[in-house]
Motif scaffolding. Structure first.
Motif, PDB file in Angstrom:
ATOM      1  N   PHE A   8       2.573  -3.405   5.852  1.00 20.45           N
ATOM      2  CA  PHE A   8       2.384  -2.637   4.619  1.00 20.45           C
ATOM      3  C   PHE A   8       1.081  -1.831   4.671  1.00 20.45           C
ATOM      4  CE2 PHE A   8       4.856  -6.272   2.399  1.00 20.45           C
ATOM      5  CZ  PHE A   8       6.060  -5.704   2.790  1.00 20.45           C
ATOM      6  N   GLU A  12       0.571   2.269   4.382  1.00 20.48           N
ATOM      7  CA  GLU A  12      -0.316   2.926   3.420  1.00 20.48           C
ATOM      8  C   GLU A  12      -1.229   3.948   4.092  1.00 20.48           C
ATOM      9  OE1 GLU A  12      -0.341   2.763   0.127  1.00 20.48           O
ATOM     10  OE2 GLU A  12       1.355   1.367   0.115  1.00 20.48           O
ATOM     11  N   GLY A 152       8.795   5.935  -5.128  1.00 19.78           N
ATOM     12  CA  GLY A 152       7.822   5.191  -4.329  1.00 19.78           C
ATOM     13  C   GLY A 152       8.241   5.208  -2.874  1.00 19.78           C
ATOM     14  N   HIS A 156       7.436  -0.066  -0.446  1.00 13.76           N
ATOM     15  CA  HIS A 156       7.170  -0.655  -1.767  1.00 13.76           C
ATOM     16  C   HIS A 156       8.423  -1.315  -2.344  1.00 13.76           C
ATOM     17  CE1 HIS A 156       3.387   1.935  -2.857  1.00 13.76           C
ATOM     18  NE2 HIS A 156       3.252   1.251  -1.736  1.00 13.76           N
ATOM     19  N   ARG A 158      10.632  -3.982  -2.259  1.00 19.76           N
ATOM     20  CA  ARG A 158      10.675  -5.325  -1.682  1.00 19.76           C
ATOM     21  C   ARG A 158      11.604  -6.219  -2.496  1.00 19.76           C
ATOM     22  NH1 ARG A 158       4.031  -5.278  -1.076  1.00 19.76           N
ATOM     23  NH2 ARG A 158       4.009  -3.238  -0.016  1.00 19.76           N
TER      24      ARG A 158
END
Length: 321
Positions: A8, A12, A152, A156, A158
């Protein structure tokens, strides 16, 4: 369950959310990257089919600014989108219940929305994009009852979010088909983690479709196909200065996150027993993967022939990868 926290963090930091963010926002808003003329489906390459024609007509009405840029940038990608949309509708006809479709990072989500509108309840679709401009385009034609948009980036989305949000709960049991549309290549070359993370949302016998651009160990051949794309196709829709500018601002960054077809095959094989290439356009391919060979065969049975002139095709399609 595996800890994806480092993955993750990698996402980002990805170009898609940082140095390329302004390009995607401006293009999705129609402020830049808009072709001098809109690409149109070459129906001569698709043949005659009533369901396909209905899909093409509605798809034309639903396209947004980023669609125009995208379909004018890749030779015959528009025809491939219609071909895949038609095949998903055919596949849904034989499902005992509702088909759940996840269209991963496909700008305005036009294909998924079109499928859901035509399926009239037999297909529940989810599209995602980090750009609010794409969400605005999706909502421009009203809020469709069987198509959902997640605002998103893909990482993101999940499991806990699917279970906790009312508008996403219907997808918590998993997806029958996931389509990744030139998204991973905007984040990193880490296909192994990308595929493993997204595959958590796929049912055990589900289908994972990848549309990606692949680099080649033969640099000269890669460049030759790029020149063919730029001068044989893109020149119909963009000024030469626009083509050059995109190479400088976008493609040089994106190329760093491309992988070879062989590397992609290794990553896919970590999660799936079967994988086939079903379309090729220069350096771009469509791959179809699953642990269920019968479901692959059923999907491919409803997939009409590739709608692309032979000079853009460099692989015997379909073929195992």
């Amino acid at each position: 369950m595996r800890d994806f926290s480092s993955f993750f963090e990698e996402c980002e930091r990805a170009p898609r959310l940082n140095e390329l963010a302004s390009f995607f926002a401006a293009t999705a808003a129609g402020q830049s990257g808009y072709p001098v003329k809109q690409p149109q489906v070459d129906r001569r390459l698709l043949g005659e089919d009533r369901l396909l024609e209905v899909f093409i007509r509605l798809h034309e009405q639903r396209r947004g600014p980023f669609d125009q840029h995208y379909h004018a940038s890749i030779p015959y990608r528009l025809e491939e989108e219609c071909r895949l949309g038609h095949a998903i509708l055919r596949y849904a006809e034989d499902m005992p219940g509702t088909l759940n479709l996840y269209s991963l990072g496909t700008a305005e989500g036009t294909m998924a929305r079109t499928i859901s509108e035509l399926a009239e309840g037999r297909v529940e679709s989810l599209s995602c994009s980090p750009n609010v401009e794409n969400h605005h385009s999706f909502m421009a034609y009203g809020d469709p009852p069987h198509a959902t948009f997640f605002l998103g980036p893909f990482h993101h989305l999940r499991g806990d979010l699917l279970r906790s949000r009312a508008d996403l709960a219907k997808f918590s049991s998993g997806f029958d088909i996931i389509l990744e549309d030139t998204t991973f290549q905007m984040y990193s070359p880490n296909r192994s983690d990308q595929i493993e993370f997204v595959s958590q949302h796929l049912k055990n016998d589900g289908l994972f479709i990848f549309v990606e651009k692949f680099k080649s160990p033969d640099v000269d051949e890669y460049q030759r196909r790029e020149l063919q794309k730029d001068h044989g196709f893109k020149a119909r829709f963009f000024e030469p200065t626009d083509i050059t500018a995109k190479k400088t601002t976008v493609l040089t960054v994106m190329n760093q996150s491309e992988v070879t077809l062989a590397e992609m095959t290794l990553a896919v094989n970590h999660c799936f027993q079967h994988c086939f290439a079903t379309w090729n356009s220069g350096n771009f391919y469509t791959l179809l993967a699953s642990n269920s060979l019968p479901n692959i065969e059923r999907f491919m049975a409803g997939l009409i022939g590739p709608a692309i002139p032979g000079e853009y095709v460099y692989a015997d399609i379909p073929c195992r990868t």
